[in-house]
Structure formats: structure tokens, C-alpha cells
Motif scaffolding. Structure first.
Motif, PDB file in Angstrom:
ATOM      1  N   UNK A  17      36.585  48.536  83.916  1.00 28.14           N
ATOM      2  CA  UNK A  17      36.535  49.716  85.011  1.00 28.14           C
ATOM      3  C   UNK A  17      36.178  49.261  86.268  1.00 28.14           C
ATOM      4  N   UNK A  18      35.170  48.389  86.338  1.00 33.33           N
ATOM      5  CA  UNK A  18      34.732  47.774  87.720  1.00 33.33           C
ATOM      6  C   UNK A  18      35.741  46.884  88.314  1.00 33.33           C
ATOM      7  N   UNK A  19      36.584  46.131  87.471  1.00 31.65           N
ATOM      8  CA  UNK A  19      37.424  44.837  87.931  1.00 31.65           C
ATOM      9  C   UNK A  19      38.843  45.320  87.813  1.00 31.65           C
ATOM     10  N   UNK A  20      39.339  46.417  87.774  1.00 30.08           N
ATOM     11  CA  UNK A  20      40.815  46.646  87.140  1.00 30.08           C
ATOM     12  C   UNK A  20      41.720  46.039  88.247  1.00 30.08           C
ATOM     13  N   UNK A  21      41.266  46.042  89.623  1.00 31.39           N
ATOM     14  CA  UNK A  21      42.074  45.627  90.693  1.00 31.39           C
ATOM     15  C   UNK A  21      42.325  44.182  90.344  1.00 31.39           C
ATOM     16  N   UNK A  22      41.568  43.420  89.808  1.00 33.63           N
ATOM     17  CA  UNK A  22      41.803  42.060  89.814  1.00 33.63           C
ATOM     18  C   UNK A  22      42.106  41.269  88.465  1.00 33.63           C
ATOM     19  N   UNK A  23      41.946  42.185  87.278  1.00 31.72           N
ATOM     20  CA  UNK A  23      42.144  41.726  86.212  1.00 31.72           C
ATOM     21  C   UNK A  23      43.581  42.275  85.755  1.00 31.72           C
ATOM     22  N   UNK A  24      44.554  41.558  85.029  1.00 31.99           N
ATOM     23  CA  UNK A  24      45.700  41.954  84.746  1.00 31.99           C
ATOM     24  C   UNK A  24      45.642  42.979  83.740  1.00 31.99           C
ATOM     25  N   UNK A  25      46.772  43.965  83.465  1.00 30.62           N
ATOM     26  CA  UNK A  25      46.580  44.618  82.209  1.00 30.62           C
ATOM     27  C   UNK A  25      46.764  43.754  81.009  1.00 30.62           C
ATOM     28  N   UNK A  26      46.341  44.295  79.974  1.00 22.54           N
ATOM     29  CA  UNK A  26      46.514  43.505  78.556  1.00 22.54           C
ATOM     30  C   UNK A  26      45.956  42.079  78.748  1.00 22.54           C
ATOM     31  N   UNK A  27      44.743  41.968  79.576  1.00 24.46           N
ATOM     32  CA  UNK A  27      43.918  40.828  79.376  1.00 24.46           C
ATOM     33  C   UNK A  27      42.740  41.142  78.353  1.00 24.46           C
ATOM     34  N   UNK A  28      42.428  40.239  77.376  1.00 24.69           N
ATOM     35  CA  UNK A  28      41.459  40.651  76.646  1.00 24.69           C
ATOM     36  C   UNK A  28      40.107  40.019  77.252  1.00 24.69           C
ATOM     37  N   UNK A  29      39.352  41.004  77.459  1.00 33.98           N
ATOM     38  CA  UNK A  29      37.914  40.512  78.260  1.00 33.98           C
ATOM     39  C   UNK A  29      37.011  40.481  77.298  1.00 33.98           C
ATOM     40  N   UNK A  30      36.521  39.419  76.618  1.00 37.47           N
ATOM     41  CA  UNK A  30      35.455  39.336  75.638  1.00 37.47           C
ATOM     42  C   UNK A  30      34.138  38.681  76.200  1.00 37.47           C
ATOM     43  N   UNK A  31      32.951  39.174  75.547  1.00 38.64           N
ATOM     44  CA  UNK A  31      31.840  38.777  75.928  1.00 38.64           C
ATOM     45  C   UNK A  31      31.032  38.012  74.904  1.00 38.64           C
ATOM     46  N   UNK A  32      30.476  37.009  75.178  1.00 36.97           N
ATOM     47  CA  UNK A  32      29.393  36.118  74.060  1.00 36.97           C
ATOM     48  C   UNK A  32      28.382  37.079  73.996  1.00 36.97           C
ATOM     49  N   UNK A  33      27.972  37.636  75.204  1.00 32.60           N
ATOM     50  CA  UNK A  33      26.724  38.447  74.723  1.00 32.60           C
ATOM     51  C   UNK A  33      27.074  39.898  75.826  1.00 32.60           C
ATOM     52  N   UNK A  34      26.745  41.053  75.026  1.00 36.40           N
ATOM     53  CA  UNK A  34      26.887  42.226  75.637  1.00 36.40           C
ATOM     54  C   UNK A  34      25.820  43.190  75.496  1.00 36.40           C
ATOM     55  N   UNK A  35      25.157  43.318  76.675  1.00 40.59           N
ATOM     56  CA  UNK A  35      23.572  43.796  76.716  1.00 40.59           C
ATOM     57  C   UNK A  35      23.565  45.372  76.726  1.00 40.59           C
ATOM     58  N   UNK A  36      24.431  45.979  77.009  1.00 34.81           N
ATOM     59  CA  UNK A  36      24.336  47.347  76.996  1.00 34.81           C
ATOM     60  C   UNK A  36      25.729  48.016  76.437  1.00 34.81           C
ATOM     61  N   UNK A  37      26.125  47.350  75.085  1.00 32.34           N
ATOM     62  CA  UNK A  37      27.390  48.046  74.700  1.00 32.34           C
ATOM     63  C   UNK A  37      27.283  49.443  74.369  1.00 32.34           C
TER      64      UNK A  37
END
Ligand code: BTN
Length: 244
Positions: A17-37
Motif C-alpha cells: 500500500x505504501x510503496x505501490x508507486x515504486x513496485x510493479x504490479x504482479x510483483x510478489x513481495x515476500x517477507x522473511x519476518x513479518x512482525x505485524x501480519x
């Protein structure tokens, strides 16, 4: 689909939500650690560091009206079911979009759509698939993982790769009417407790408990239940609950 891996993030949905101007659509953004899922209904989503596949991506659902947005949920759920199938694990979709193996939840999906007038401008799809975690500390009632099912450890990169192929396939189908029809038909074929037998349900508004079979899921996402009496009722998300 490109895969971007973040070491640590609060929530991959929030990150998109906060970075959709720099990330391309259909890019899988995965996390090794997600602290507040984040989960559905304001719940938290538990995931142990580097054990599971937790990721989000966004896309612009051209040609899908807000009234048809449920098909996005269907596409995401089917991509997860197909990915598990790629590892010889048979799973079903518990309406509306939890992924279940028998009576246990292996994956949760959180979709956040932005609607402007009569169109969906952006859809953020967040998926948490339990892969190698074997102990769950939160009060989530019935979690399970791929490892708990088969006893094997799975390399997350391979699970992510299979998932990205399945997401490309099902989200590709979303672009045509025919593709959307096939997604809906496949969703119905893969429904948990969708075998026409009677199961217990709870009407959330009245707390009434009743036996019914799943008669249909409409394109709007409403669940149609046929009660023992033969009467058919229609429920929106959160209006009815499955009971064990
Ligand atoms: C549910 O409650 O069933 C939905 C859970 C969704 C969890 C995933 S993990 C990746 C993405 N980021 C989040 O904060 N939530 C989703």
C-alpha cells in the motif's frame, strides 16, 4: 511474476500500500519476518521467522466491476490450492477464501480493494501459507502447515516459485469473461464441505444453529445454503459461520 524478498516488514499488505508507486504490479513481495501480519476481521496473522511463505502483490483488475470483485478472491484461492497440489497436498477452499486441509487451516488470504466509482482501481492480495512451521502460539483455532501434513521440510524459494506460476495463470484468466467463468466453476468444484451433505452452520445475526448443505456460491460471493427443511438462505461474508 518477479519476486522481491524483504528481511523484515510489519505487514506485506501495508508495505505494498505504501510503496505501490515504486513496485510493479504482479510483483510478489515476500517477507522473511513479518512482525505485524494482518488477518481478516482485524485479527493478527502469526508466522514464525523464515518458516512460511508470507507475501503480497497488487494488480489493476481491468474490466472487473466492484460487484464482481469476489472473483479476485476465487483466483487467489485457486492459485494456493494448485500450489499445494504441485506438492501432492490436496486442499479445499473454505468459503469465502480460507484454504483448508480436512478441518485445518493452512493458508489465509487478505484482499484489500480500492474502489473508485464503478471500478476497482487497485487490488492488494496478501497470502500467508504455512509451510515449515510446526508450532503455533496464537489462539488461531486450527492451524496446520505443509510440514505438519507430510513431515517434510520445503525450500521456501521453490514454494514461492510454484506459487508465482499459479498466480500468473489464474490472474491471467481474470482478464476475460470466459476466464472469469472458468475460475468461478473451478472454485465451486474445490469448495470445502461442498459435497452436498448437511453440515452445521451458525446464523451470526440470530445465533441460530442449523444443518444445511452448500447449494451455491454466487458471483457476488454470497453463500447459498439449503436447510434441512428445503428452505434456501443466502448469506454475505461474516453473516454465517461454519461450525465444527
Ligand atoms: C486471514 O485472516 O485468514 C488472512 C490472513 C492473511 C495473512 C497474509 S500474510 C501476508 C499478508 N500480509 C498481511 O499482513 N496479511 C497477509
Amino acid at each position: 511474476m518477479e519476486i522481491l524478498i524483504l528481511k523484515e516488514v510489519d505487514s506485506t499488505n501495508t508495505y505494498i500500500k505504501e510503496n505501490c508507486t515504486t513496485i510493479k504490479p504482479m510483483t510478489m513481495v515476500a517477507a522473511v519476518e513479518q512482525t505485524s501480519g494482518r488477518g481478516q476481521r482485524g485479527n493478527c496473522w502469526e508466522t514464525e521467522r523464515s518458516k512460511n511463505l508470507v507475501f503480497s502483490f497488487y494488480f489493476h483488475p481491468l474490466g472487473i466491476l466492484p460487484s464482481q470483485q469476489f472473483v479476485i478472491s476465487e483466483a487467489a484461492a485457486l492459485a494456493v490450492v494448485s500450489t499445494l497440489h504441485d506438492f501432492d497436498i490436496s486442499a479445499n477452499v473454505k468459503w469465502p477464501n480460507d484454504i483448508y486441509i480436512d478441518n485445518k487451516k493452512i493458508c489465509g488470504i487478505l484482499i484489500e480493494n480500492s474502489i473508485l466509482g464503478t471500478s476497482i482501481t487497485t487490488s492488494i492480495i496478501g497470502i500467508g501459507l504455512n509451510v515449515n512451521q510446526t508450532e503455533f502460539l496464537s489462539d488461531a483455532p486450527n492451524p496446520v502447515s505443509m510440514k505438519l501434513i507430510t513431515g517434510r521440510d520445503y525450500p521456501l524459494s521453490i514454494v514461492a516459485e510454484k506459487m508465482s506460476v499459479n498466480l500468473d495463470y489464474f490472474f491471467g484468466l481474470l482478464s476475460t469473461e470466459k476466464g472469469r467463468e472458468s475460475i468461478h466453476a473451478l472454485y465451486l468444484d474445490n469448495l470445502w464441505r461442498g459435497d452436498g451433505s448437511l453440515y452445521p452452520f451458525k446464523d451470526v445475526a440470530t445465533s441460530d444453529i442449523f444443518m444445511a448443505s452448500i447449494a451455491d456460491v454466487e458471483l457476488t460471493g454470497h453463500l447459498c445454503l439449503k436447510k434441512e427443511s428445503g428452505q434456501t438462505c443466502r448469506f454475505a461474508f461474516k453473516e454465517v459461520e461454519f461450525i465444527k
